[in-house]
Design a protein around this motif. Structure first.
Motif, PDB file in Angstrom:
ATOM      1  N   VAL A 115       0.852  -1.195   0.000  1.00  0.00           N
ATOM      2  CA  VAL A 115       0.000   0.000   0.000  1.00  0.00           C
ATOM      3  C   VAL A 115       0.887   1.245   0.000  1.00  0.00           C
ATOM      4  CG1 VAL A 115      -1.790   1.298   1.258  1.00  0.00           C
ATOM      5  CG2 VAL A 115      -1.818  -1.209   1.273  1.00  0.00           C
ATOM      6  N   ALA A 116       0.541   2.202  -0.865  1.00  0.00           N
ATOM      7  CA  ALA A 116       1.298   3.447  -0.909  1.00  0.00           C
ATOM      8  C   ALA A 116       0.377   4.637  -0.687  1.00  0.00           C
ATOM      9  CB  ALA A 116       2.012   3.599  -2.248  1.00  0.00           C
ATOM     10  N   ILE A 117       0.952   5.674  -0.057  1.00  0.00           N
ATOM     11  CA  ILE A 117       0.216   6.912   0.191  1.00  0.00           C
ATOM     12  C   ILE A 117       0.937   8.035  -0.546  1.00  0.00           C
ATOM     13  CG2 ILE A 117      -0.696   8.446   1.971  1.00  0.00           C
ATOM     14  CD1 ILE A 117      -1.502   5.551   2.472  1.00  0.00           C
ATOM     15  N   SER A 118       0.188   8.795  -1.315  1.00  0.00           N
ATOM     16  CA  SER A 118       0.817   9.938  -1.991  1.00  0.00           C
ATOM     17  C   SER A 118       0.015  11.194  -1.738  1.00  0.00           C
ATOM     18  CB  SER A 118       0.902   9.692  -3.505  1.00  0.00           C
ATOM     19  OG  SER A 118      -0.297  10.129  -4.142  1.00  0.00           O
ATOM     20  N   GLY A 119       0.599  12.310  -2.118  1.00  0.00           N
ATOM     21  CA  GLY A 119      -0.161  13.546  -2.225  1.00  0.00           C
ATOM     22  C   GLY A 119      -0.270  13.835  -3.702  1.00  0.00           C
ATOM     23  N   ALA A 120      -0.363  15.091  -4.064  1.00  0.00           N
ATOM     24  CA  ALA A 120      -0.313  15.487  -5.471  1.00  0.00           C
ATOM     25  C   ALA A 120       0.122  16.935  -5.527  1.00  0.00           C
ATOM     26  CB  ALA A 120      -1.668  15.320  -6.131  1.00  0.00           C
ATOM     27  N   LEU A 145      -3.692  13.153 -11.773  1.00  0.00           N
ATOM     28  CA  LEU A 145      -2.912  13.631 -10.640  1.00  0.00           C
ATOM     29  C   LEU A 145      -1.448  13.713 -11.062  1.00  0.00           C
ATOM     30  CD1 LEU A 145      -4.585  11.562  -7.785  1.00  0.00           C
ATOM     31  CD2 LEU A 145      -4.678  14.037  -8.066  1.00  0.00           C
ATOM     32  N   VAL A 146      -0.738  14.697 -10.484  1.00  0.00           N
ATOM     33  CA  VAL A 146       0.644  14.951 -10.889  1.00  0.00           C
ATOM     34  C   VAL A 146       1.531  15.007  -9.651  1.00  0.00           C
ATOM     35  CG1 VAL A 146       2.179  16.525 -12.134  1.00  0.00           C
ATOM     36  CG2 VAL A 146      -0.246  16.383 -12.777  1.00  0.00           C
ATOM     37  N   SER A 165       5.534  12.528 -12.553  1.00  0.00           N
ATOM     38  CA  SER A 165       4.621  11.405 -12.773  1.00  0.00           C
ATOM     39  C   SER A 165       3.201  11.916 -12.887  1.00  0.00           C
ATOM     40  CB  SER A 165       4.698  10.416 -11.602  1.00  0.00           C
ATOM     41  OG  SER A 165       6.021   9.946 -11.457  1.00  0.00           O
ATOM     42  N   VAL A 166       2.512  11.476 -13.922  1.00  0.00           N
ATOM     43  CA  VAL A 166       1.115  11.837 -14.103  1.00  0.00           C
ATOM     44  C   VAL A 166       0.324  10.550 -14.237  1.00  0.00           C
ATOM     45  CG1 VAL A 166      -0.539  13.115 -15.506  1.00  0.00           C
ATOM     46  CG2 VAL A 166       1.846  13.868 -15.424  1.00  0.00           C
TER      47      VAL A 166
END
Lengths: 250, 468
Positions: free
Chosen positions: B208-213, B223-224, B279-280
């Motif tokens: 599981v990964a958590i990102s923002g943008a 999302l970028v 990354s998009v």
């Protein structure tokens, strides 16, 4: 030209020599100086500390005092910025449209000293003589709110006898910031320490600037450390002549 | 190791926290070096563009227009996300957002998550929420990892470990990083290699990964993420579940709007013409489950403030931190808020309430350099002054307000002002040494602690003028 002098509260009460030098300089250049009696302060300290509502009558007083002036000159970049950029906003935010319009008018006719000399009078050589090593601190509001650019340096370079040396990291704040120096004394002092090191490193005998407030701050530090560097307002350097030199020792 | 000036996000006043930080010589050296270097790089790459001013104005205009129509753009964005198979969640505040994310992670049965560096994640207190839920978050951004291993708090938006020297980081890695060589040096390449080995294992084993943008494109639901190390990209592509936490102000309407910000951001933040990894992603990749949590957390309220709302233009580049003379000396911890520096001083009080951040609007000399370097032209000094007005409205210090009132009364009339200045001459009695005053009573002692005060003259300018 008939020039109304806005002397500023600080110059009036603590640094009258700066006001006298401004008068001397303008009169030497052939202009008539008037000092509107009703003037006191631009109210910037109140506005910038969060007391804009209290500043409203101070702003009103200033606008009334200078309403009839054709052109207003003041030996302060910071006060010029307040008059030009804050007064109308303060009046508008408190619902006084008439005052806002009048303030905008006064703001348009108000000039910081180096702006007035270079832009309005078209002068860079004001006939000054000042045989000392000088370094110049461009104050934040002159630099970033008024964009006076190198006008003060143009004026200083034309002074006879001067040894003008560049101040490293000149555009960095000295840490005064009005009540900032009282509310954040340690941070202010850290900023001041770096500014003083830069000033002392130039070997200058005189530190000059267009604002008495910043000079009071840096000068207060230089005096405490007994550096021997003398703070002098730009007006005091430009008012100096061979016949009537501005004293550097005291 | 002790951390001077450390972090209490508990609301220690700025002047108090700053004093401790200022006393830490190592910290001041680290900060001066790092901010000085990045400031010079930024100035160089901004200078080489023919129309930076135009680009900056475009960035500000796009953000303002998007914010003015934010509801429409958000609904369009949500519709795109849903259509492409992403589950959308709305969170009113940080606590709700953190709960949504931890619940989603818990539902997968995983006890470990990898994280892409994200200010939104920090803002909603995600790591604390994970700790409380028994989930181990692993930071994959090198600087965030340094902060995490040091049981520390980030002190910068872009370079969270800016307050650390290489030697400190080497010691930290030797002590805290599993499997690190005991003879690890403080060479950047060696430190990076140690982190790489540690993280590679996590990328290939955590699900599981958590990102923002950095940006969210409304008309395609994209999302970028913009980054330097490529660790974010590993998180975005390898794990089976991807949860993205996105502030609602991150939206830009179209791809051509994005073009403007991809020029403004890298030059302003790292001083690079372009960042190494962009990354998009538009919807989940095959076999992946994707969630987006849209976070308000004070943004709608900020939007309602006609002066303060300009802070929502912020693209988190940190140019204002790197240029601010206050930040450069105190570091980020002194601000006691998730967002440090000038932008933090306007953003944090607006997002979390002026009452909890009374000293932040005053943590600036209003020198204006922050506004000058801001790629979206946020007038930070004016917002600071505006927020000071709000502080004063409800929490003005009694003595200060009384002094201000008395001064304003005197300044509103030339006769009263003249009498006050004449009375000021009594202050001459305080001056001895070289016409200077070396010591004044409180609160002016804050001035004379390190500076002499001018001795009032015998005659004011006005009295001289009338006597001549």
């Amino acid at each position: 030209m008939r020039v109304a002098l806005f002397v500023t509260c600080l110059v009036d009460g603590l640094f009258p020599d700066v006001g006298k030098a401004t008068v001397t300089l303008l009169e030497r250049l052939g202009h008539e100086v008037v000092v509107p009696r009703g003037q006191t302060c631009c109210g910037q300290m109140h506005v910038n500390t969060g007391y804009a509502r209290m500043a409203l009558p101070v702003v009103r007083n200033h606008v009334e005092a200078f309403a009839d002036a054709d052109v207003v000159v003041t030996p302060s970049g910071s006060c010029t910025a307040a008059v030009r950029h804050q007064h109308a906003d303060v009046a508008r935010e408190h619902g006084d449209r008439g005052l806002a319009d009048a303030a905008a008018q006064v703001g348009q006719r108000t000039y910081e000293l180096s702006e007035f000399l270079v832009d309005v009078l078209g002068l860079t050589d004001v006939g000054a003589y000042f045989p000392h090593r000088v370094t110049y601190h461009p104050t934040c509001h002159s630099l970033r709110l008024l964009r006076v650019g190198d006008r003060p340096e143009q004026l200083l370079r034309a002074v006879r006898g001067i040894d003008l040396v560049e101040l490293p990291a000149a555009d960095e704040c000295c840490g005064f910031g009005g009540t900032f120096a009282l509310k954040n004394p340690d941070t202010s002092t850290a900023m001041l320490a770096d500014k003083m090191a830069a000033v002392v490193g130039t070997g200058a005998r005189v530190l000059t600037a267009g604002d008495s407030s910043c000079l009071m701050h840096i000068g207060g530090g230089l005096s405490r450390l007994r550096t021997g560097v003398r703070p002098l307002h730009l007006a005091q350097v430009l008012a100096s002549t061979a016949d009537a030199p501005t004293a550097v020792t005291r | 190791m002790t951390f001077l000036g450390m972090p209490t996000l508990s609301g220690e006043p700025f002047p108090t926290a700053a004093r401790a930080a200022l006393g830490d010589a190592q910290l001041r050296r680290n900060l001066a070096k790092a901010t000085g270097t990045i400031r010079a790089k930024r100035a160089r790459v901004v200078e080489e563009l023919p129309d930076w001013a135009g680009l900056r104005a475009a960035g500000a205009a796009i953000k303002d227009a998007t914010l003015a129509d934010l509801d429409t753009h958000l609904l369009a964005f949500e519709a795109d996300l849903v259509a492409r198979g992403t589950t959308v969640h709305w969170a009113r505040d940080g606590a709700e957002a953190a709960r949504i994310v931890t619940d989603l992670v818990a539902a997968t049965g995983t006890r470990e998550v990898i994280k892409v560096k994200s200010m939104a994640g920090a803002e909603i207190g995600l790591n604390d929420a994970f700790d409380a839920a028994g989930i181990a978050p692993i930071e994959t951004d090198l600087a965030e990892l340094i902060v995490q291993l040091g049981h520390d708090r980030p002190s910068h938006i872009l370079v969270p470990a800016i307050h650390r020297s290489r030697a400190e980081i080497r010691d930290l890695f030797r002590r805290e990083m599993p499997g690190v060589a005991p003879d690890l040096t403080d060479e950047p390449a060696a430190l990076a290699e140690a982190a790489r080995r540690f993280l590679r294992h996590k990328f290939t084993t955590v699900d599981v990964a958590i990102s923002g943008a950095n940006f969210a494109v409304a008309d395609t639901g994209s999302l970028v993420v913009v980054e330097s190390e490529g660790n974010g990209r590993m998180c975005l592509t390898l794990p089976r579940t991807l949860i993205s936490v996105v502030g609602i102000e991150k939206l830009v309407p179209t791809w051509s709007d994005l073009e403007v910000f991809l020029q403004l951001l890298p030059r302003s933040s790292t001083g690079e013409r372009m960042n190494p990894y962009t990354s998009v992603w538009t919807g989940p990749t095959e076999g992946q489950t994707a969630h987006v949590v849209l976070v308000d957390n004070g943004r709608t309220a900020t939007l309602a403030d006609t002066v303060g709302r300009a802070a929502l233009r912020c693209i988190r580049c940190s140019a204002c931190l790197n240029s601010c003379p206050v930040y450069a000396r105190t570091g980020g911890h002194a601000y006691g808020s998730v967002y440090p520096g000038p932008i933090g001083a306007v953003l944090s009080p607006q997002l979390t309430g002026v009452a909890h951040n009374r000293t932040l609007p005053y943590a600036s000399s209003l020198c204006g350099v922050c506004q000058d370097v801001c790629p979206v032209a946020i007038d930070i000094p004016s917002i600071l002054v505006h927020l000071r007005g709000k502080v004063v409205e409800d929490h003005a210090p009694v003595a200060e307000a009384a002094a201000m009132r008395a001064l304003a009364w005197a300044m509103a009339d030339a006769g009263r002002w003249r009498r006050l200045l004449r009375a000021g001459r009594l202050g001459r009695a305080l001056g001895r040494r070289r016409d200077r005053i070396g010591s004044l009573p409180p609160p002016l002692s804050a001035w004379t602690g390190t500076r002499d005060a001018p001795r009032p003259p015998r005659q004011t300018f006005r009295d001289w003028w009338e006597s001549r």
